[in-house]
Every structure is written in C-alpha cells, then in structure tokens.
Design a protein around this motif. Structure first.
Motif: not given
Ligand code: NDP
Length: 486
Positions: A229, A252, A255, A257, A286-287, A411, A451, A455
């Motif tokens: 990650t 992982e 992003g 998004s 991250c998302s 992601l 992702g 991603s």
C-alpha cells in the motif's frame, strides 16, 4: 502525555520482540505536537534475514493446520483487538495524529473485521472436482503461496497490517510486514495480539525500516508474494522488483478520485459525501474524492452549505473525543499540502475557505475549499493527500463522466443524485475499482477494494483477496491405463 507509545523493541520476529540498535534510528513523532515520543531502529540486514528465515521456517507447519484451526486463531485475535480497542485506538492516534473520534471506530475495529471475516472463511477454502471423459477426473487443491511480504503506508497502520495479514494467514501463508517508517507502532501490536491468540511463532513478523528494507524483503528469493500500500512511484518500483522474481503482487496505490454531484441531489447528502471524501483523516485517504464535480445550477448553494458545515469541524487535541480534525501525519506531508494550496492559488483557483497552516506546535493545516477549479490545474490532477477539496463545474452527464475518467488513476468514484437510473449509468461508466452512490469512502471487509489503471493491481478484502493469497494446483487422475503413441 499519559500513554507511553514506545514499543518493547523495534521488531517482532518468531513470536517475540527483537531489538538491534545498530539499525538507523527512527524517531517516533507525535503529529499533534511535533514532540519526539520514542525511537525505534530500522532493520539491519541481520534482522531482515532473521525475519525471513523465521517466516520461511514457519510455513509448512502453519499451512498443514486445517483452515478451521487457522480461522479459530484469527477470530480469537479479532476478539482481543475489540477488547483492546481503546488502547489500540490511542496508539493509532499517537502514530498518525488522527483523532480518537475516528480511530475508535475505523482502525482496530476494521482490523478486527478483517481477522474475523477471513478467519470465518478459512475453513471453507477448498478446491473443486472436475469430471472428464472416460471416468477420468481432475481436482484442484487451493494452496497457499508461501512467504508473503506486506509493506504499508502511514495513513492506516493498524488496518493495513491486518488487511494484508488476515487473508494471507487464513490461506496458510506466513508474512513479514514492514510498516511505513512514519508510523512504526501499530503493526507491532497486531503481531503481539496474533501471538496471544495462538498464531505460532514466525507466522507473522514485523520489521521496521525505510524503502531499502522493503526492497530487501521484496527481492529475496524465498518471498512468493508482495502486497504494497503506497504511492504510484513506489508501486512502480516494487512491482518491477516483484516481476524480476516472477512473484505475485497486489498494489494498492494512490488516486485522484471524482465525486459527481447532480442538481437533483439532496444538498446535505452531497455535502456529507464530499466531507467524507475529503476531510476524513485530514484528507490522508487514498480513495478520497478530491475532484468534486458540481452541476452548474447548484455550485453556489453547494459551496455555501460546505463552508457552513466546515465551520462546525472541531480542530484540536486528537485525544479529545470531540475533535473531528487532527493534524497532518508529518512536517513533510504538511509542506506538500501547503505547496499544493499555493499552486492552486497561483494557477487561478478561488480559495473559498481554509488554506492556512495553524500557528501551533505540530503539523496543522485548515481544511481547505477551492472553487472554479479547472481540469488542467495541478490541484485537479495530482494526488495531494491532504484536506483540500476542489469544486469543478459541469453541465451535462456525458461531460461529467468523460472528465471524471480523464485521469491516470482509477481507485474510486462517486455520484450523488436522486435519479436511480442516472446513478447506475454513471457507475457503469466510471473507470474505478470502488464506486459510491450517495455516500463516499466506506470500505467494508465484505466488498473488494483496489484500483484500476495506475491505482493498482489486485484487490484487498472480500473473497477476491483469497484469489490473491492462494493458488490452485490441478491434479489429473486417469482411471483407464495411460495410452501413449509409441
Ligand atoms: P510511499 O509510496 O512513500 O511508501 C509506501 C511504503 O513503501 C512505505 O512503507 C515505504 O517505506 C515503502 N517503500 C518506499 N520505497 C520502497 C522501495 N523502493 N521498495 C520497497 N518499499 C518501499 O507511500 P506513503 O507511505 O507516503 O503513503 C501515501 C501513499 O499511499 C499515497 O499515495 C496513497 O494514495 C497511498 N495509499 C493507497 C492506499 C490504497 O489502498 N490504495 C491506502 C493508503 C495509502 P518508508 O515510508 O518507510 O520509507
């Protein structure tokens, strides 16, 4: 400060804490004050070797246990994590600076969910039987991959250690996990609890260190799989290293998004979704849905309501349960975020709220709202990993979808609307691994997470993770005498 975060030793190998003070010192910095509250040491080559050897030696014994037995141990670990949730949450807060109001409900609890879920699945991981002509048949055996390496980012240190460890162990693998040097504490606790629950020595080990320790682990020939990650640049390096040894890999990564809000949306749901997708964990998720596309007719109303709701955020002592916004994880991350805010202003985005560093010890910055952001601006293209929300105007559904997908990342993506058909049309068009309708950023263990595009590759959580921690062995059984051409 009442909590003493300093661990018994830097590493956890073969069921016990291990120290080697020859390793490079890593200071433990409490992000809310900037104070140094302890120290660990990076793994020396001797420590890396000890951890890999322990995980390698433990492989056969752990894999030979029945899935039900392995699962029972993991479920016991989940129970212990829940019993100790407060202590573990305080540690997570020390490590990351995230407020207790979050860590009490999103970190050790999420780790416990993973241990419980994969512990529950462990007993049902079987192969299949395939009938073939002439009475022959094939069957498959679902086998573990072997020694797995987990490498974590700093934003969810307990959760990441368990999201990788739980499916790996459920499938009968062993693991050496390296947390981020920024947050070395929580994975050690995960390891300690696994031992207490009955996981045999060597099955789950933790070593500290920077990138080079991660690289030493990934490139070792005994390692069958790596799960990282982290950021896209690190992902590229680690994936390439894994390819050299033809190792399995789960990446992982980061992003940028989109969250698309239509004029028919319930305004409070829209604002709540944007808050969840931008300010939770001070934006270090991250998302995150950092590109908030708002349909033209409601941009003013959306921004006004957002400013009003941002005014209710409680920025303060993360150990106070009333606090809803904590500091950035490190001085470095604070500098990065400040740099992006400066760039946003320079490139012509309109700063509506926040944007300033707080004048207090520690790594604090205000939640920040920009509007009139355009697709070409740096803040709309690059992952900031901080509490910076960009509002981009759009007119039509088609346009929103095209612009939402015009990124190298994939992601997550979200849509807020009352129109069911439109919501599903948008989701069908999004190029993203996880999509949200009328909310943002939930990541339950039962649903796959990971992702598309840059991603990442592979999925964590859910049954999908089983595919990434095990492999089928095919067995052909001939019932009639074998016939050869000569
Ligand atoms: P980094 O990519 O900097 O580091 C991730 C981990 O990889 C750290 O443990 C790091 O060690 C290690 N590492 C660095 N270089 C190497 C290398 N050459 N070989 C092996 N390991 C290496 O990410 P951050 O820690 O800064 O985390 C933030 C990033 O993580 C963001 O981009 C975010 O999007 C992403 N992320 C993705 C998530 C997802 O599930 N998709 C979830 C959370 C975060 P060290 O830091 O100790 O030097």
């Amino acid at each position: 400060m009442s909590l003493n975060p300093e661990p018994k030793a830097s590493h956890y190998i073969n069921g016990e804490y291990v120290e080697d003070s020859d390793g490079t010192p890593i200071d433990l910095v409490y992000p809310a004050t900037g104070e140094i509250v302890g120290r660990v040491h990076a793994a020396t080559p001797a420590i890396v070797e000890r951890a890999l050897a322990a995980a390698d030696a433990a492989r056969r014994g752990w894999a030979a246990m029945s899935g039900t037995e392995r699962g029972r141990v993991l479920r016991r670990a989940a129970d212990i994590m829940r019993e100790r949730n407060r202590e573990l949450s305080e540690l997570e807060t020390m490590d990351t600076g995230k407020p207790l109001s979050e860590t009490l409900v999103a970190d050790a609890t999420s780790a416990a969910d993973a241990l419980e879920y994969f512990g529950g699945l462990a007993g049902s991981l079987t192969g299949e039987h395939v009938r073939l002509p002439g009475g022959d048949f094939a069957y498959t055996i679902r086998e573990p991959l072997g020694l797995c390496v987990g490498i974590g980012a700093w934003n969810y240190p307990t959760q990441i250690a368990a999201w990788k460890g739980a499916p790996a162990l459920a499938c009968g693998n062993t693991m050496v996990f390296k947390p981020s040097e920024t947050t070395p504490l929580c994975a050690l606790k995960v390891a300690e609890i696994l031992t207490e629950a009955g996981v045999p020595p060597g099955v789950y080990n933790v070593v500290q260190g920077m990138g080079e320790v991660g690289a030493a682990l990934v490139s070792d020939p005994r390692v069958a799989k790596v799960s990282l990650t982290g950021s896209v640049p690190t992902g590229r390096k680690v994936y390439a290293m894994a390819a050299q040894g033809m190792k399995h890999a789960t990446m992982e990564l980061g992003g940028k998004s989109p969250l698309v809000i239509f004029e028919d949306a319930d305004l409070d749901i829209a604002v709540s979704s944007a808050i969840l997708g931008n300010f939770y964990s001070t934006g270090q998720v991250c998302s995150n849905g950092t590109r908030v596309f708002v349909q033209e007719g409601i941009v003013d109303a959306f921004c006004d309501r957002m400013v009003e709701r941002m005014g209710r955020a409680v920025i303060g002592d993360p150990m106070d349960e009333a606090t809803t916004i904590g500091p950035m994880v490190s001085a470095r991350q604070l500098d990065i975020v400040e740099g992006y805010i400066r760039k946003g202003i320079e490139e012509g985005a309109e700063l509506v709220a926040g944007g300033r560093r707080l004048n207090r010890p520690g790594f604090w910055i205000e939640p920040t709202l920009f509007r009139n952001v355009t697709d070409d601006m740096t803040i709309a293209r690059e992952e900031i990993f901080g509490p910076v929300l960009s509002v981009l105007n759009f007119r039509t559904e088609d346009e929103a979808l095209k612009r939402a997908n015009a990124t190298e990342f994939g992601l997550a993506a979200g849509v807020v609307t009352r129109d069911l058909s439109r919501a599903h049309r948008m989701v069908a068009g999004f190029e993203a691994g996880t999509c949200y309708i009328n909310t943002f950023n939930n990541a339950p263990v039962e649903a796959p997470f990971g992702g598309m595009k840059m991603s990442g590759v592979g999925r964590e959580n859910s049954r999908a993770a089983i595919e990434h921690y095990s492999q089928p062995k095919s067995v052909y059984v001939a019932m009639a005498p074998a016939e050869a051409p000569f």
